[in-house]
Design a protein around this motif. Sequence first.
Motif, mmCIF file in Angstrom:
data_model
loop_
_atom_site.group_PDB
_atom_site.id
_atom_site.type_symbol
_atom_site.label_atom_id
_atom_site.label_comp_id
_atom_site.label_asym_id
_atom_site.label_seq_id
_atom_site.Cartn_x
_atom_site.Cartn_y
_atom_site.Cartn_z
ATOM 1 N N LEU A 241 31.878 -28.212 25.922
ATOM 2 C CA LEU A 241 30.665 -28.343 26.736
ATOM 3 C C LEU A 241 30.387 -27.124 27.604
ATOM 4 N N ASP A 242 31.156 -26.046 27.404
ATOM 5 C CA ASP A 242 30.996 -24.862 28.254
ATOM 6 C C ASP A 242 31.118 -25.224 29.731
ATOM 7 N N GLY A 243 32.062 -26.095 30.021
ATOM 8 C CA GLY A 243 32.274 -26.484 31.415
ATOM 9 C C GLY A 243 33.234 -25.549 32.116
ATOM 10 N N TYR A 244 33.570 -25.905 33.361
ATOM 11 C CA TYR A 244 34.528 -25.115 34.132
ATOM 12 C C TYR A 244 35.309 -26.041 35.054
ATOM 13 N N THR A 245 36.449 -25.587 35.469
ATOM 14 C CA THR A 245 37.200 -26.257 36.521
ATOM 15 C C THR A 245 37.786 -25.186 37.420
ATOM 16 N N VAL A 246 38.068 -25.528 38.663
ATOM 17 C CA VAL A 246 38.614 -24.579 39.636
ATOM 18 C C VAL A 246 40.109 -24.844 39.777
ATOM 19 N N SER A 247 40.913 -23.789 39.654
ATOM 20 C CA SER A 247 42.354 -23.952 39.748
ATOM 21 C C SER A 247 42.994 -22.658 40.232
ATOM 22 N N SER A 248 44.314 -22.564 40.033
ATOM 23 C CA SER A 248 45.075 -21.432 40.565
ATOM 24 C C SER A 248 44.907 -20.161 39.748
ATOM 25 N N GLY A 249 44.463 -20.278 38.511
ATOM 26 C CA GLY A 249 44.323 -19.099 37.663
ATOM 27 C C GLY A 249 45.502 -18.843 36.757
ATOM 28 N N ILE A 250 46.574 -19.638 36.876
ATOM 29 C CA ILE A 250 47.753 -19.433 36.036
ATOM 30 C C ILE A 250 47.617 -20.274 34.776
ATOM 31 N N LEU A 251 47.563 -19.603 33.640
ATOM 32 C CA LEU A 251 47.470 -20.252 32.336
ATOM 33 C C LEU A 251 48.712 -19.932 31.519
#
Length: 301
Positions: A241-251
């Motif tokens: 869905l081309d969405g986003y979520t906000v997190s720490s940035g560590i993948l």
Amino acid sequence: MTLTQLRYVVEVADAGSITAAAARLFIAQPSLSKAVGELEAEMGVQIFERSSRGVAPTEEGTRFLSYARQVVEQADLLESRYAHGAPVRRVFAVSSQHYAFVVNAFVELVREIGGQKYEFSLREGTTAGIIDDVRTQRSEVGVIYLSHYNREVIMGAVRRAELRFEPLFCARPHVFVSRKNPLAGRPSVTLEDLAPYPRLTYDQGAQNSFYFSEEPHAVEQVDRQIVVTDRATLFNLLIGLDGYTVSSGILSEDLNGTDIVAVPLESDEEMQVGLLQLAGRPLSPVAARYVDHLRTYLAAV
């Protein structure tokens, strides 16, 4: 007070009713009710509130159960170590918000234990649930984050649960988006840039306060929001869905592949991710090794 009685009340708490617990324990319901009542009378504490829907621990009962679980778990360890000369079965559980690095460290711990007997649990859940898991010793370690916005409320809950918070690292908020998302190639994005896209957040259950949200800037109003309960679903929706979520940035590419990227979010917030554990109680050797693996992984990213 006997070990059997403690096993009984722990089973009743887990089952949510005396009837269900009796079936699990293969004993008669009246016998179980009597044993629980005798323990409550001996200890001078009402462990459970009874109702037509089952039982639920009282406030003091919850505290009693946390100690009872520790005794039962230690007894299980003694039995597994010394009964019939069997080797010890390692027991460990961690509860966490939805972070890939928590899973990476868990994988390394299991690899280290190798062929030994063990029973490990990894629970990704709500913020309030994580605090409760550690308070009741369902999990020995918890992993959550603090921010300028939620710190006072979350630390109040941590102190009331008689836990302590030990910082692991600090990070600026990032957004996770699909590699095909138009925002993926930018050096940074703003909240305004995110407005056309659906925001994905994790469900916080009954404790659905913004302060308990897993994502920074959760209080910001958006036109499109999707709430999920697990990380795999969230990542699938980020892509689909081309969405986003906000997190720490560590993948973790090992766990999540390369279809998701992290883009810095222009924000005054800071995420302080840390460990929860019982105040005044040292970690078990297995839990301490898990924390070692966690710190090693984080130091390398």
